[in-house]
Scaffold this active site. Structure first.
Site, PDB file in Angstrom:
ATOM      1  CG  HIS A   2      -4.480   9.770   0.117  1.00  0.00           C
ATOM      2  ND1 HIS A   2      -3.150   9.597  -0.168  1.00  0.00           N
ATOM      3  CD2 HIS A   2      -4.595   9.478   1.425  1.00  0.00           C
ATOM      4  CE1 HIS A   2      -2.506   9.213   0.931  1.00  0.00           C
ATOM      5  NE2 HIS A   2      -3.367   9.137   1.904  1.00  0.00           N
ATOM      6  CE1 TYR A  21       0.681   7.828   2.370  1.00  0.00           C
ATOM      7  CE2 TYR A  21       1.124   5.544   1.815  1.00  0.00           C
ATOM      8  CZ  TYR A  21       0.307   6.498   2.365  1.00  0.00           C
ATOM      9  OH  TYR A  21      -0.884   6.115   2.941  1.00  0.00           O
ATOM     10  CG  ASP A  47      -1.795   1.237   1.271  1.00  0.00           C
ATOM     11  OD1 ASP A  47      -2.890   1.162   0.682  1.00  0.00           O
ATOM     12  OD2 ASP A  47      -1.416   2.280   1.857  1.00  0.00           O
ATOM     13  CE  LYS A  60      -3.728   4.739   0.447  1.00  0.00           C
ATOM     14  NZ  LYS A  60      -2.319   4.576   0.793  1.00  0.00           N
TER      15      LYS A  60
HETATM   16  P1  NAD Z   1       0.687   1.538  11.928  1.00  0.00           P
HETATM   17  O1  NAD Z   1      -0.480   1.481  12.830  1.00  0.00           O
HETATM   18  O2  NAD Z   1       0.884   0.458  10.921  1.00  0.00           O
HETATM   19  O3  NAD Z   1       1.937   1.675  12.873  1.00  0.00           O
HETATM   20  C1  NAD Z   1       3.243   1.616  12.395  1.00  0.00           C
HETATM   21  C2  NAD Z   1       4.212   1.781  13.551  1.00  0.00           C
HETATM   22  O4  NAD Z   1       3.930   0.807  14.570  1.00  0.00           O
HETATM   23  C3  NAD Z   1       5.645   1.513  13.129  1.00  0.00           C
HETATM   24  O5  NAD Z   1       6.226   2.687  12.612  1.00  0.00           O
HETATM   25  C4  NAD Z   1       6.296   1.030  14.406  1.00  0.00           C
HETATM   26  O6  NAD Z   1       6.651   2.145  15.188  1.00  0.00           O
HETATM   27  C5  NAD Z   1       5.166   0.308  15.099  1.00  0.00           C
HETATM   28  N1  NAD Z   1       5.183  -1.163  14.894  1.00  0.00           N
HETATM   29  C6  NAD Z   1       4.892  -1.845  13.749  1.00  0.00           C
HETATM   30  N2  NAD Z   1       4.944  -3.161  13.979  1.00  0.00           N
HETATM   31  C7  NAD Z   1       5.282  -3.335  15.278  1.00  0.00           C
HETATM   32  C8  NAD Z   1       5.470  -4.470  16.090  1.00  0.00           C
HETATM   33  N3  NAD Z   1       5.305  -5.706  15.632  1.00  0.00           N
HETATM   34  N4  NAD Z   1       5.827  -4.263  17.382  1.00  0.00           N
HETATM   35  C9  NAD Z   1       5.964  -3.023  17.886  1.00  0.00           C
HETATM   36  N5  NAD Z   1       5.781  -1.886  17.154  1.00  0.00           N
HETATM   37  C10 NAD Z   1       5.435  -2.056  15.859  1.00  0.00           C
HETATM   38  O7  NAD Z   1       0.677   2.999  11.224  1.00  0.00           O
HETATM   39  P2  NAD Z   1       0.789   3.599   9.759  1.00  0.00           P
HETATM   40  O8  NAD Z   1       2.090   3.306   9.128  1.00  0.00           O
HETATM   41  O9  NAD Z   1       0.404   4.996   9.881  1.00  0.00           O
HETATM   42  O10 NAD Z   1      -0.354   2.837   8.941  1.00  0.00           O
HETATM   43  C11 NAD Z   1      -0.125   1.698   8.147  1.00  0.00           C
HETATM   44  C12 NAD Z   1      -0.270   2.012   6.672  1.00  0.00           C
HETATM   45  O11 NAD Z   1      -1.561   2.554   6.404  1.00  0.00           O
HETATM   46  C13 NAD Z   1       0.672   3.125   6.183  1.00  0.00           C
HETATM   47  O12 NAD Z   1       1.998   2.685   6.064  1.00  0.00           O
HETATM   48  C14 NAD Z   1       0.003   3.508   4.892  1.00  0.00           C
HETATM   49  O13 NAD Z   1       0.293   2.564   3.882  1.00  0.00           O
HETATM   50  C15 NAD Z   1      -1.465   3.443   5.289  1.00  0.00           C
HETATM   51  N6  NAD Z   1      -1.996   4.779   5.693  1.00  0.00           N
HETATM   52  C16 NAD Z   1      -3.001   5.319   4.959  1.00  0.00           C
HETATM   53  C17 NAD Z   1      -3.540   6.558   5.293  1.00  0.00           C
HETATM   54  C18 NAD Z   1      -4.657   7.115   4.481  1.00  0.00           C
HETATM   55  O14 NAD Z   1      -5.015   8.295   4.689  1.00  0.00           O
HETATM   56  N7  NAD Z   1      -5.220   6.371   3.574  1.00  0.00           N
HETATM   57  C19 NAD Z   1      -3.036   7.263   6.390  1.00  0.00           C
HETATM   58  C20 NAD Z   1      -2.015   6.696   7.128  1.00  0.00           C
HETATM   59  C21 NAD Z   1      -1.522   5.437   6.785  1.00  0.00           C
END
Ligand code: NAD
Length: 276
Positions: free
Chosen positions: A111, A53, A48, A78
């Site tokens: 998005h 990004y 994704d 997106k």
């Molecule tokens: P997330 O909830 O996936 O959290 C990621 C963070 O959690 C990492 O940076 C790390 O610090 C921690 N983490 C991950 N795995 C872990 C583990 N096993 N143990 C401990 N800590 C851990 O947050 P995100 O990256 O914001 O969201 C995931 C994906 O969603 C993004 O990468 C993106 O692709 C998508 N996204 C989309 C939108 C949108 O507006 N459509 C907005 C934000 C994110």
């Protein structure tokens, strides 16, 4: 109920979308190659990204240089707010394809529901879909009123809505609305960016199942039939986040996580934020 990382959700147009994917938001460009290879090695086939990004190129390079064939991959991007509009969205899509080194996307999303702009952008997505340049089209951060605008003005219903979704934001209303309209809900920030790992309910369930808090939360997503796209740059965590298919939460435990919902957002509320 998904029992393996290869399991898929059936979208309303018959396309299959892997239940778990890998999010790449805020992964620095110089870390992308190693991180994407770690994700492929761990078994992720669904990625994704977004124009916003600014790492589509790095994702495209890493995927195209891997041993995994294009047909095995499910790639989402997106269109960002600046490019919402019929012609602008068509152009933005071409740029994303080029960046991602592919001639089709599996899923293309709007998005953010910028007021007054998303129905024209949706018409562009319909054209791309009809031209078979994208296998499925959808939206992100769209609430009921935004989706109703699309239903009214457009011909094709979105296949996916990607929303902020985690134990403190379980999106009850949107989940029911998506289910009623046969739209697959996909969770962004499924881990709540690590903020809820110390919650006693999550912590106790992690102990009970001998799993990590992250695994308990991601398993909850799957049992709620929500597609999930956790992000990490740490190989052990990347692996851990997809190793969620060898245990099953009881219905009572799922309900306990459901009850953590506080309508608590990490991001902006699409009801009242338009980025302008
Ligand atoms: P997330 O909830 O996936 O959290 C990621 C963070 O959690 C990492 O940076 C790390 O610090 C921690 N983490 C991950 N795995 C872990 C583990 N096993 N143990 C401990 N800590 C851990 O947050 P995100 O990256 O914001 O969201 C995931 C994906 O969603 C993004 O990468 C993106 O692709 C998508 N996204 C989309 C939108 C949108 O507006 N459509 C907005 C934000 C994110």
């Amino acid at each position: 109920m998904a029992i393996s990382s290869n399991d898929k959700y059936l979208l309303n147009n018959g396309v299959e979308m892997p239940v778990i994917g890998f999010g790449v938001y805020k992964i620095e460009n110089e870390l992308m190659n190693d991180t994407i290879h770690a994700a492929l090695n761990a078994g992720y086939r669904h990625f994704d990204t977004a124009a916003f990004y600014q790492n589509e190129q790095e994702l495209g390079k890493a995927l195209s240089e891997s041993d995994v064939s294009r047909e095995e991959l499910f790639i989402t991007s997106k269109v960002w707010n600046d490019d919402l509009g019929y012609e602008a969205t068509l152009k933005a899509f071409d740029k994303s394809l080029q960046n991602l080194r592919t001639d089709y996307l599996d899923l293309y999303l709007i998005h953010w529901p910028v007021e007054g702009k998303y129905t024209d952008a949706w018409k562009a997505l319909e054209k791309l879909y009809e031209e078979e340049k994208v296998r499925a089209i959808g939206v992100s951060n769209f609430h009921k009123q935004h989706l109703e605008d699309i239903f009214e003005a457009c011909r094709i219903k979105p296949m996916v809505d990607q929303l902020e979704y985690h134990p403190q934001l379980a999106q009850k209303e949107m989940k029911a609305f998506c289910e009623d309209n046969n739209i697959q809900l996909e969770a962004w920030a499924p881990l709540g960016r690590g903020r809820y790992f110390d919650d006693p309910v999550i912590h106790n369930l992690a102990n009970k199942y001998d799993k990590t808090p992250a695994q308990v939360i991601l398993r909850w997503d799957i049992q709620k039939e929500v597609s999930t796209i956790p992000k990490s740059i740490t190989p052990e965590r990347i692996q851990q986040n997809i190793d969620i298919f060898d245990f099953e939460l009881t219905q009572q435990d799922v309900t306990m996580i459901d009850q953590l919902d506080q309508d608590n957002r990490l991001g902006k509320n699409p009801d009242n934020f338009s980025f302008d």
